[in-house]
Design an enzyme around this catalytic site. Structure first.
Site, short mmCIF file in Angstrom:
data_model
loop_
_atom_site.label_atom_id
_atom_site.label_comp_id
_atom_site.label_asym_id
_atom_site.label_seq_id
_atom_site.Cartn_x
_atom_site.Cartn_y
_atom_site.Cartn_z
N CYS A 75 35.08 -64.26 -24.25
CA CYS A 75 35.01 -64.90 -22.94
C CYS A 75 36.26 -64.52 -22.16
O CYS A 75 37.35 -64.97 -22.48
CB CYS A 75 34.89 -66.43 -23.06
N HIS A 149 25.84 -57.31 -22.85
CA HIS A 149 25.47 -57.50 -21.45
C HIS A 149 24.38 -56.52 -21.06
O HIS A 149 24.39 -55.36 -21.47
CB HIS A 149 26.68 -57.28 -20.54
N GLU A 198 24.45 -66.51 -18.31
CA GLU A 198 25.18 -66.37 -19.56
C GLU A 198 24.37 -66.89 -20.74
O GLU A 198 23.78 -67.97 -20.68
CB GLU A 198 26.52 -67.12 -19.50
N CYS A 207 31.81 -65.06 -14.67
CA CYS A 207 31.76 -64.60 -16.06
C CYS A 207 32.70 -63.41 -16.18
O CYS A 207 32.44 -62.35 -15.59
CB CYS A 207 30.34 -64.22 -16.46
N GLY A 210 31.23 -60.50 -18.03
CA GLY A 210 30.16 -60.00 -17.18
C GLY A 210 30.70 -59.15 -16.04
O GLY A 210 30.12 -58.12 -15.68
#
Length: 264
Positions: A75, A149, A198, A207, A210
């Site tokens: 994260c 992703h 997410e 994100c 992301g």
């Protein structure tokens, strides 16, 4: 039992941070879900756990649990909050840390302007795939930032099917462990707008991984040039990547919202 916590946010991506450097982490998935619940608990996208390192050369171990109670690999927005947290608690005075995660070692750094940059490591760009999503087709770029992703281009971010197609992509058979679904609109060679569904958390205001994945996909497809400013609903992040085996560098804000205690 009372549990001390800190509520933090990075570009609108919000976290409950727990210091488990002195006492062992022992919360169940059900307890984590209750903490993350915005009506019954504190409310957050993810719960971040600070622990003593297990890997050689690491300063800390950093664990990430999504709002559904599941543990995930990485994260990016949380990593920036992690640095502000350990500095604020006096757990470290080092401006640059080596932090152990399920996705590998990362190196976040507290910058002079108060923002935090994070060496997110080398991305893995696997190219484009066309997926059948309930009879419709989606062209996705597959990128790993330590977590998976699937990034799509859109001409209109507001009309992108984030909340409808996003959960279907998250649980698509192509991704047995789930996937984060990103929707990016290219604004110019150095700017994109981004929304992300997410895995395990739903759509969030931002994100970090992301944003990294979207920038990597755009640069790899020669749609973007580094550095890339990524505008999310919660704020802006700056992503730099020189291509190839070079690491992705993410820079952005991280703030403490409040401290508190809760019953577990």
């Amino acid at each position: 039992m009372k549990l001390a916590f800190t509520k933090m946010q990075g570009a609108g991506n919000d976290f409950v941070v727990l210091d488990c450097t002195r006492t062992a982490f022992s919360l169940s998935a059900a307890q984590l879900r209750r903490i993350a619940d915005r009506h019954l608990g504190v409310g957050c996208d993810q719960i971040l756990v600070v622990e003593k390192p297990q890997a050689a050369g690491a300063d800390f171990r950093y664990r990430i649990f999504n709002a559904d109670g599941g543990e995930v690999e990485q994260c990016g927005n949380g990593a920036r909050c992690f640095v502000k947290f350990v500095h604020g608690r006096g757990l470290s005075t080092k401006r640059e840390l080596t932090v152990e995660t399920l996705g590998g070692l990362i190196r976040p750094k507290l910058e002079a302007d108060g923002e935090v940059s994070v060496d997110m490591g080398r991305p893995v760009y696997s190219g484009m795939e066309t997926l059948d999503v309930d009879g419709a087709y989606a062209d996705v770029a597959l990128v790993s930032m330590g977590n998976p992703h699937a990034v799509q281009l859109t001409d209109s971010l507001e009309q992108a099917p984030v909340t409808t197609q996003g959960p279907r992509l998250e649980h698509h058979r192509r991704f047995p462990q789930g996937v984060n679904a990103g929707y990016m609109q290219v604004l110019d060679r150095h700017r994109i707008a981004l929304r992300v569904w997410e895995r395990g958390a739903g759509e969030t205001l931002s994100c970090g991984t992301g944003a990294c994945a979207a920038a990597v996909a755009g640069i790899a497809r020669k749609l973007l040039d580094s550095p890339v400013q990524v505008q999310t609903r919660g704020g802006a992040l700056t992503i730099s990547w020189a291509g190839g085996d070079n690491a992705v560098i993410m820079k952005g804000p991280a703030e403490t919202v409040f401290d508190g205690t809760l019953e577990t």
